[in-house]
Design an enzyme around this catalytic site. Structure first.
Site, PDB file in Angstrom:
ATOM      1  N   THR A 110       0.824  -1.216   0.000  1.00 43.50           N
ATOM      2  CA  THR A 110       0.000   0.000   0.000  1.00 43.50           C
ATOM      3  C   THR A 110       0.852   1.258   0.000  1.00 43.50           C
ATOM      4  O   THR A 110       0.515   2.253  -0.649  1.00 43.50           O
ATOM      5  CB  THR A 110      -0.930   0.014   1.227  1.00 43.50           C
ATOM      6  OG1 THR A 110      -1.826  -1.096   1.142  1.00 43.50           O
ATOM      7  CG2 THR A 110      -1.733   1.299   1.308  1.00 43.50           C
ATOM      8  N   THR A 142       1.187  -4.352   4.259  1.00 43.84           N
ATOM      9  CA  THR A 142       0.873  -4.684   5.649  1.00 43.84           C
ATOM     10  C   THR A 142       0.254  -6.063   5.830  1.00 43.84           C
ATOM     11  O   THR A 142       0.380  -6.660   6.897  1.00 43.84           O
ATOM     12  CB  THR A 142      -0.089  -3.641   6.254  1.00 43.84           C
ATOM     13  OG1 THR A 142      -1.311  -3.619   5.503  1.00 43.84           O
ATOM     14  CG2 THR A 142       0.544  -2.262   6.257  1.00 43.84           C
ATOM     15  N   ASP A 143      -0.420  -6.597   4.810  1.00 44.50           N
ATOM     16  CA  ASP A 143      -1.198  -7.815   5.019  1.00 44.50           C
ATOM     17  C   ASP A 143      -0.351  -9.022   5.411  1.00 44.50           C
ATOM     18  O   ASP A 143      -0.783  -9.853   6.206  1.00 44.50           O
ATOM     19  CB  ASP A 143      -2.019  -8.147   3.766  1.00 44.50           C
ATOM     20  CG  ASP A 143      -3.238  -7.247   3.622  1.00 44.50           C
ATOM     21  OD1 ASP A 143      -3.547  -6.519   4.596  1.00 44.50           O
ATOM     22  OD2 ASP A 143      -3.880  -7.257   2.556  1.00 44.50           O
ATOM     23  N   LYS A 157      -0.655  -8.058  12.484  1.00 46.99           N
ATOM     24  CA  LYS A 157      -1.602  -7.029  12.062  1.00 46.99           C
ATOM     25  C   LYS A 157      -2.921  -7.281  12.781  1.00 46.99           C
ATOM     26  O   LYS A 157      -3.581  -8.302  12.557  1.00 46.99           O
ATOM     27  CB  LYS A 157      -1.792  -7.052  10.545  1.00 46.99           C
ATOM     28  CG  LYS A 157      -2.630  -5.880  10.033  1.00 46.99           C
ATOM     29  CD  LYS A 157      -2.734  -5.883   8.518  1.00 46.99           C
ATOM     30  CE  LYS A 157      -3.549  -4.683   8.048  1.00 46.99           C
ATOM     31  NZ  LYS A 157      -3.719  -4.669   6.573  1.00 46.99           N
ATOM     32  N   TYR A 184      -4.521 -29.221  30.719  1.00 50.71           N
ATOM     33  CA  TYR A 184      -5.720 -30.048  30.616  1.00 50.71           C
ATOM     34  C   TYR A 184      -5.381 -31.419  30.039  1.00 50.71           C
ATOM     35  O   TYR A 184      -4.374 -31.590  29.340  1.00 50.71           O
ATOM     36  CB  TYR A 184      -6.769 -29.365  29.730  1.00 50.71           C
ATOM     37  CG  TYR A 184      -7.295 -28.076  30.305  1.00 50.71           C
ATOM     38  CD1 TYR A 184      -8.343 -28.067  31.212  1.00 50.71           C
ATOM     39  CD2 TYR A 184      -6.730 -26.849  29.942  1.00 50.71           C
ATOM     40  CE1 TYR A 184      -8.837 -26.882  31.744  1.00 50.71           C
ATOM     41  CE2 TYR A 184      -7.205 -25.659  30.462  1.00 50.71           C
ATOM     42  CZ  TYR A 184      -8.261 -25.686  31.369  1.00 50.71           C
ATOM     43  OH  TYR A 184      -8.727 -24.513  31.894  1.00 50.71           O
TER      44      TYR A 184
END
Length: 315
Positions: free
Chosen positions: A14, A87-88, A158, A280
């Site tokens: 971007t 950024t993704d 992100k 657990y």
């Protein structure tokens, strides 16, 4: 005093995008981005390497290798590196470089933006300035610089698709922050623990399986039968995976995966806290069947780390 030398490695994203009839697409070069901040060349000497021009959605492990090699090949020529990135998938690339550039003795800073550089209100210029501050600081290692935060490369994620402060640190203290015009390093460890090593052999036969209510164990079997050598299982809470009390009992598949040479690594779907498989019964049973704990590492970090480990095992 001689100026420090910084290499900008441009990959698109971007930050480098411009509007088109089909939406935003990467179009600006690293030099174009630097032209928006002419003051940078007054404080350091900057070169640009136009490595890629991609939306980071289209990045894959082969591009991690290109980035890692670009840094390694120029490690002795420059004082620091700034990688402009979408950024993704920035958290995946940062995690990969964190492990691929073992004992990196120079700063390697990934940055990007939520709005294209040059647009009114864009965060691009601020993030670039932060990245350069970090690259010029001399603090070695791989980091994300975003929204006034410096985040360790293997601990970023992100967290928002539309907020400017999109990235956060997950299970490790922030490495640094920018406040009142000053970069303050506040992390826990910066010094390399040995000689630099490049790990550029990756085995991409590693996947991620998210457990959801009703998911049949056969989904894991598909990974194994397709030749995957590792599967990261995103379980519930502290690492819960359905066992013999569920109609979708995964325990037999753990043995199946182990017998077919497929590593299983458990992590959590929770953003914070990590995995505690000894809490657990279902977690204890999974450990006994050979499932590994992912500890406090993010899925992004685990995926990169296991790809490197699998690739190294083939040497």
């Amino acid at each position: 005093m001689e100026k420090k030398k910084i290499l900008v490695i441009a990959t698109g994203g971007t930050i480098a995008s411009r509007p088109t009839p089909d939406g935003l697409m990467p179009a600006l070069s690293g030099e174009d981005l630097l032209a928006l901040l002419p003051e940078l060349r007054k404080v350091c000497d900057v070169d640009c390497r136009e490595l890629l021009q991609l939306d980071s959605t289209n990045l894959s492990p082969c591009h991690w290798i290109l980035m890692a090699r670009a840094v390694a090949e120029n490690r002795e020529k420059y004082d620091g590196f700034v990688i402009t990135h979408g950024t993704d998938t920035m958290a995946y690339s940062a995690s990969a470089l964190y492990y691929m550039l073992e004992n990196m003795d120079k700063p390697v800073i990934l940055t990007g933006s939520m709005m294209p550089a040059g647009e009114t209100g864009s965060d691009a210029e601020g993030n670039l300035l932060l990245a350069f501050e970090a690259a010029l600081s001399g603090h070695p290692g791989v980091y994300i610089a975003f929204g006034n935060k410096i985040i360790y490369g293997n601990d970023g994620r992100k967290l928002s698709s539309d907020e400017m402060a999109a990235f956060g640190n997950i299970n490790r203290p922030q490495a640094g922050s920018f406040s009142d015009g000053q970069l303050i390093w506040q992390g826990d460890d910066f010094l390399p623990k040995g000689p630099f090593q490049l790990h550029d052999r990756l085995d991409t036969r590693a996947g991620v399986l998210k457990i959801v209510p009703g998911l049949p164990p056969s989904m894991l079997k598909h990974f194994v039968d397709d030749g995957y050598r590792a599967v990261i299982i995103e379980g519930y809470g502290t690492g819960g995976i359905p066992d013999q009390e569920s109609e979708n009992n995964f325990l037999p598949l753990f043995t199946y995966a182990k017998n077919h040479g497929c590593r299983l690594i458990c992590t959590t779907q929770c953003t914070y806290g990590g995995v505690y498989m000894d809490h657990y019964e279902m977690g204890v049973r999974a450990l006994r069947l050979g499932v590994e704990s992912g500890g406090k590492l993010t899925t992004e970090a685990l995926l990169a780390k296991v790809m490197i480990e699998l690739g190294e095992a083939e040497r």
